[in-house]
Each structure stands twice: as C-alpha cells, then as structure tokens.
Design a protein around this motif. Structure first.
Motif: not given
Lengths: 497, 308
Positions: B203-207, B209-216, B220-226
C-alpha cells in the motif's frame, strides 16, 4: 575469422610473455614443497626444489656413474672407511665456507632424523681429519655408500645456519647449490635466485620460480599460454596437446620407479613357485601399459628399473601364455584354479591394474577379488602378512640396486622393512649380502645380475612395468635433462637466443 | 545493542566446540597413523611409537580433544603434520588471498545482481525480465569449475588476455572472481526481483505513487530499502560461503587460498590444519552473519529496536 583472430591474439600474448620471463625460469609442479630442510621430509615436490639449493658430496652423471660433487676426490682407506677430500673455497649462501665440520654435522643430523635415517643407516661414524678432509666409516663394508650420498636427503647443510634458524630452518634453507632461496608464498610459489659464488659457476638464468599448480590440465594450459617454461608430470590426456604444439616439447623417460604385483610367498597357494609362475604367464603387461598408463611405461623384467646401477638387461620377461599357465597350475595341483584376493590402496592407477589382472587371471580359473584398502591399513596389513596378493611400487631412489633389491627380497627385511612378499631364499640372501659389502663395482654388478635371474624365475613379485616420467617444456629452454629419481637439476639450463 | 553483540559472540562458543568436536572425531576415527605420516614410510617402528607417545596420540580421545581445545583458546592451533609450520600462521598467510577473492566475487555479484533484479521486478514479464531470469537460471545451475575451465580456455589459452592461474598480479584475480561472482549474482538477482515484486505491491508504495512521487524515487528510496533486507541476508550468506567454500574455484585456478589448503590437508590427514581451517572458517562465517544482522538495523530501524 573469429578463430583466426584468436590465434593472432594468442600469438601476440605468447610473444609478449616470452620477452617478460626471459630472466626467470618458471617451473610448474603438482604440489607445494612441504619444507626445504632435506632432513625433515623425503617427498618429491620438496626434493625438486631443494635439489636446486643444495649440493651433495658426490653426484651421478647421466649414465649413473658417480662423479665429484662437493668432494673433489675420495678413496677407500679400508673396506669400512671412505675418505672424502672437499673442494676448497665452496661457499654457502650465507657466506660461510664449506668445512669438514659441516659434513660431519650433516651426516650425524641425518642419522638422527627418523624420516631419512634409512638412507645413511649403514654409517657408523664420521671423523674430521682436517678442515677439508673427512672419513665416513660404515658399520659393515657397504658398497652402495656413494650412491646413498647422492640422495637429495644427503645434501650438505651449514651447521651455523641450521642452528641459528632452529625450527624455522625448513623455511629459510641455506645450501651450496646453484640457486639460493629468496621467498616462499605458501601454496603458490617458491622463488630462487642464482647464487653468484656457486662453485660450479654462475647460472645463465638469474631467477627460478617453482609454482604449485595441482591440476595436471592446468599445468598443460600454463605451458600453452607461456606462463610456465617447464611443467612436471603432465596427465596422459594432455601429452598429445603438448607434443603437437610448435613451441612445446614433451620429454618422456624411464624413472627409478617399478610397479609390481606381490605374492605372500608364505601363504598357500603362493608358497608354490609354480603358482606364481602360472600367474606370471597369465599376465599381459602390454595391455596394462596401454590401457591403464596410456603408454607411459614399459613392461618390466626386473624389480629395478633399467637406469639403476646393477640392472640386468639380459632377462626375458614373461610372455602371456595361457596354456603354459594352466599347465603350471595343474602341476601345482590346482587344475581348476582357486579363489584369492588382491589388495591395493585407492590409487586409481593401481585399482585399474587390479581390474585388468582380475580379468586376465580369470582366464586360467583364478577367481581374484579386489580389495581397496586405505593406505595406512594397507601398509600395516601387508607388513603383518595378512594379504594374499598386493599391488605396490618401489622407487630405487639412490639409483643403486642395493636399495631396490635388499629391502624387497632379503629374508632379514620381512614385512614393513620392505619384503612384503615374505620371500626367503638363502642364495639370494647370500648374493645380496655379498653385493652390499663388496666395494668392487664390477663384482657388485655381476652379483645383482644373478639375483635378478633368480627373482625372475621364482617371481616373489611380478614386475609389471617401469614407470616413465614426463615433462612438458618450452622449446626455447635449453640444457634441461631429467633425473631418473624425479628431482631434475636446473643447473646449466638456459634460454635460447 | 552491545548486549546483542555480546550474546551473539557468546553463542559462537558452543558452535565452535560442536564443529571442532565433530571434525576432531572424524579425523581421529578414520584410519591412518599421524606419527607414521610425519616420519614417512621408511621410519623405524620405534621412532614412530616414540613420536606417538610424544604427540599424545596414545591418550584417550576425550583427553586429546581437551588438549586441543586448551591450546586453541590460547591461539595455538598446533603445527601442520606435513609442513611443520604453525597452523595459525599458515591460515593467516593464505586468508588474504581467499578474502580478496570472495570480496571481489561478492562485489561483482552485487553490482550485477541488484540492478538486474530491480529492473526485472519493475518490468515484470518484459523481454529484459525474461532475459535476466534465463541468465539467473544459467548462473545458478552452471557448475563453477566448468565455467572456470571454459573461461581459461577462451581468455587465457585462445586470447591470452589473462594468466590461466596462480596469483601473480591483479589480472590473476579477474577470472576466479567472475567465476565465483556468477553463481552469487544469479542468486542475488532472483532474490532482489522477488523481494522487490513483493514490496512494490504494498500500500505505501501505491500511496507514494498516488502522491505523485517520481517513479525512480519510489523505487530507489521507498521500495528498495525494504526490499533489500532479505537480499542482504543472501549477500551475507554468499560471502560467508565464498570464504569457506571456494574450493573448486581455488583448485581450477591454482589459487593459494584457505579452501584449497583445507582440502589438501584432508587428503593428507593433516589433522591440525583441517581443524584449524574449519574452526577459522566457522568463526568467519559466524562473524559475517553477525555483521549482516547488525546491518539490518541500519536498513530497518524496526529491527534495531528489537536488539535492546
């Protein structure tokens, strides 16, 4: 085109490499040395390095004649005393001069070392006459003394260096040889450099490196790529590759090593000479040499190899003849054959030999099962006489028949001392003792000739083949010759051009 | 945190005792007499018997093991039966070779494995994804020694670019490191991909993206670390394994490392060297694992809070 490019590239690589290594001879062998203290080990990889670092009192030439080494002359004072006169001005690598005291120290240390004492067990005492003269006195008259002193274990050490280094001596050896020790990257390489003050003159090649390349195929590859100049003990499968390369040569020669089939001559039915002869007639050694060794040997007719002093070249070997074999078995009262076992250790060559023998003996009704026994248990069991038949090899390391025949066939050496066939023959004992105590070379040769005739007739052991040894070498390396004992001296080797 | 480290270090003790006891027992109960081995085939029986006594080989098994442990805790692993050298020195003279090879192997694996894993995950079922999964499958299933031999044939024999074996210069490192790295790269690729796929469906990734954060930034910041947590475990394990298990690669490339030393020692029944090497490798492996566990804390603060 890709292939063409690869060839061009590899040719360039090769040429570049050759220019780079001109001042260094690189030798590849299958294991690292254990220690360079000649009294602490007797294994081939160590001796092969040590032989470049040390010299012995006497040496053998290509025809196995004794020639001067550190001793410029020697004479027998009586039948137990040999007097050696040392060369003057011979320098050890630490700058010390060779003195009679070093010889005394060396031989006495050798006698005290359980690993190599057997080579000089005949020596009773060593007396210093003056700084450059030393008397070696044996317990009994001992004909093969000079050959024993050519052994790498009898390399002359510097008393001061050995005492100063203590336990670390094996990692910082000091000799009088053509090359001196520089560095040892354990497991990888040992580096030597030419010794300026070598008594035989400075060597043409300034550096020698011994590399540890355990896989045979990798040694062949390293030859091909030019990373090494000489590769010891190539695998049969790589021999043709090396032979067919334009810049490489394969040298294959007899060694001092003979592989044999032993019988427990005190156990029925092998106590009957006819049974042993029957088995000898059932064997085709050519098949073994072809199939198992891929040609790296020659069928043998003597327990000692043709390069050993005292070898009798006039003995015929057994030719396979099943009718004759069955006839002999019938005469021995075993017309239908019998059941027996053969022991071998897990050496793959020996296991394969056992399999060929199994098939050949089946032809005359002998049902032989193969037992692969762990090496320690093998030595232990055969020294106790628990075996029927066994496969083993013997290397006459001193190059003198005494070392090969006395231990293997004298009734005084039954069991672990070497006579694992428990053979007893008063005439052989007498001849061997006479040859051992004689200091007349011609007489000794004749006596050993007679012993070999008796042995070939009575076959306490069936000599299967003389083992060849091989090396692969770059054709631009000149002056290399093989030592039948396996520790080839690199003295006098040079690069072409 | 300190307590956690201490606890883990204390846990090493039973591990090492267990490992050494097992190896000691195997080496003791297999046939072959060390005294005979040291003195050689031609040594007189009395000398062998004397040495047996001197070495304490006639003592009961438990006593001999206790003796070994007693010496080992003071850093004395004994002398090699074959070379007479200090086992401790011998291991440490070779360990740098093994370490550099393993480190470079893992580095190659990480540099190849993680980016490919990420790309595969973000472009699931694309050509790139299929391609890299085929690469990964090949990498996992290809035997190390075969790859090593093929590389020797191509790059050393035919092309003459690099030495075929030994350790003479940095160029000697290239082929063995790639050989080691390939297998690990494949495992890391697969691990990164599956872990990443799991994370980017949360969900937090979808969130984000929904906020409009750039895909990279999302990746790199949200998904990769986890996504990296299980990957770090795998990297750590791979590194530990390469330190101890690079035997085949070390053999194919005549590499003077600890793994090959151990195999040679087993073949020669050189008990002190085998024991020393096993204890050393077990320690290294455990320490690498501990380090990996500590690393989690930096990647994921939730884990760090559990250490206390």
């Amino acid at each position: 085109m890709a292939v063409g490019m690869a060839v061009v590239l590899s040719a360039c690589g090769g040429a570049e490499e050759a220019v780079k290594v001109k001042d260094t001879l690189v030798v590849g062998q299958g294991a690292d040395a254990k220690t360079l203290d000649p009294h602490a080990t007797n294994d081939q990889p160590s001796s092969r390095v040590a032989v470049q670092i040390y010299s012995q009192l006497v040496e053998t030439d290509k025809d196995m004649n004794i020639v001067p080494g550190l001793a410029e002359s020697w004479k027998s004072l009586d039948d137990k005393t040999t007097q050696f006169v040392l060369r003057k001005g011979v320098k050890f690598h630490n700058g010390e001069e060779l003195k009679a005291s070093d010889v005394k120290f060396t031989l006495e240390a050798m006698i005290a070392s359980p690993t190599v004492a057997h080579i000089v067990s005949a020596i009773d005492s060593v007396d210093i006459v003056d700084e450059y003269t030393v008397n070696v006195i044996t317990k009994e008259p001992f004909g093969p003394l000079l050959y024993h002193l050519t052994h790498t274990a009898a390399s002359i050490l510097n008393e001061k260096a050995v005492k100063a280094a203590g336990d670390a001596y094996g990692q910082q050896p000091v000799g009088t040889g053509p090359y001196q020790f520089v560095d040892w990257a354990v497991g990888d390489r040992i580096t030597l450099k030419a010794f300026d003050d070598y008594y035989g003159g400075k060597q043409a090649i300034p550096n020698v490196v011994f590399r540890n390349i355990p896989e045979g195929t990798n040694r062949a590859i390293a030859l091909e790529t030019g990373e090494i100049d000489i590769g010891y003990d190539l695998e049969p499968i790589d021999k043709d590759t090396v032979r067919n390369k334009e810049n490489l040569a394969l040298v294959e020669e007899e060694s001092f090593s003979v592989a044999y089939l032993g019988f427990n001559t005190q156990k029925a039915p092998f106590d009957n000479v006819k049974v042993r002869q029957a088995i000898s007639y059932a064997i085709n050694a050519d098949d073994i040499v072809e199939a198992v060794l891929m040609g790296a040997g020659a069928p043998s007719s003597s327990p000692i190899g043709p390069k050993v002093f005292g070898y009798n070249p006039e003995i015929d070997r057994y030719q396979q003849n099943f009718d004759k074999a069955r006839e002999l078995l019938a005469e021995a009262g075993l017309p239908d054959g019998f059941k027996t076992t053969i022991w071998t250790n897990d050496n793959p060559t020996r296991v394969q030999i056992a399999q060929v023998l199994q098939a050949q003996l089946r032809q005359i009704g002998i049902d032989m099962s193969i037992e692969v026994v762990e090496w320690g248990a093998f030595l232990d069991g055969t020294s106790r006489g628990n075996h029927d038949m066994f496969i083993l090899g013997w290397v006459t390391v001193t190059g003198d028949a005494d070392y090969g025949l006395y231990a293997l066939f004298n009734s005084a050496t039954h069991g672990g001392a070497g006579n694992r066939s428990f053979y007893s023959n008063a005439e052989v004992d007498q001849l061997l003792n006479q040859a051992r105590t004689s200091i007349d070379a011609a007489e000794r040769k004749e006596l050993y000739g007679k012993v070999q005739v008796i042995l070939q007739n009575e076959v306490p052991t069936f000599s299967i083949y003389d083992q060849y040894q091989n090396i692969g070498i770059q054709k631009n390396v000149l002056g290399f010759s093989m030592a039948p004992a396996g520790h080839h001296k690199l003295r006098g080797v040079s690069f072409a051009g | 945190m300190h307590r956690f480290i201490l606890k883990r270090l204390l846990l090493l003790i039973p591990v090492l005792l267990g490992v050494s006891l097992l190896v000691f027992a195997i080496m003791s109960f297999t046939p072959g007499d060390p005294a005979q081995l040291i003195l050689g085939e031609n040594a007189p029986a009395e000398a062998v018997a004397e040495l047996r006594e001197e070495m304490g080989l006639n003592d009961p098994f438990v006593l001999r093991y206790a003796h070994f442990v007693g010496n080992a805790v003071t850093g004395d692993l004994g002398q090699s039966y074959t070379s007479g050298r200090d086992v401790f020195d011998e291991i440490f003279s070779r360990f740098p070779n093994t370490l550099i090879l393993a480190a470079l192997g893992v580095l190659i694996a990480v540099v190849i494995g993680i980016p490919i894993g990420i790309i595969s995950a973000t472009r699931q079922y694309s050509m790139i994804d299929s391609g890299s999964m085929i690469f990964a499958l090949l990498g996992v299933s290809m035997p190390n020694f075969w790859l090593g031999l093929m590389m020797i044939l191509l790059f050393a024999v035919n092309l003459g670019w690099v030495p075929s074996g030994g350790y003479s210069s940095w160029s000697s490192l290239i082929m063995p490191a790639i050989t080691l790295g390939t297998g690990s790269a494949a495992i890391i690729t697969r691990m990164t991909r599956s872990s990443m796929l799991e994370v980017i469906r949360q969900d937090y990734i979808r969130t984000a993206r929904a906020k409009g954060v750039a895909e990279n930034v999302v990746i790199n910041r949200h998904a990769l670390k986890n996504a990296l947590i299980p990957v770090i475990t795998v990297i750590g394990l791979q590194f530990g394994m390469l330190l101890g298990g690079a035997v085949l690669t070390e053999t194919v490339f005549s590499w003077p490392g600890v793994g090959r030393m151990m195999v040679d020692a087993i073949r020669q029944k050189d008990t002190p060297t085998v024991l020393g090497a096993v204890v050393f490798l077990a320690t290294t492996f455990s320490l690498v694992n501990l380090f990996v566990d500590l690393l989690y804390g930096f990647v994921d603060p939730r884990i760090k809070s559990q250490y206390a």
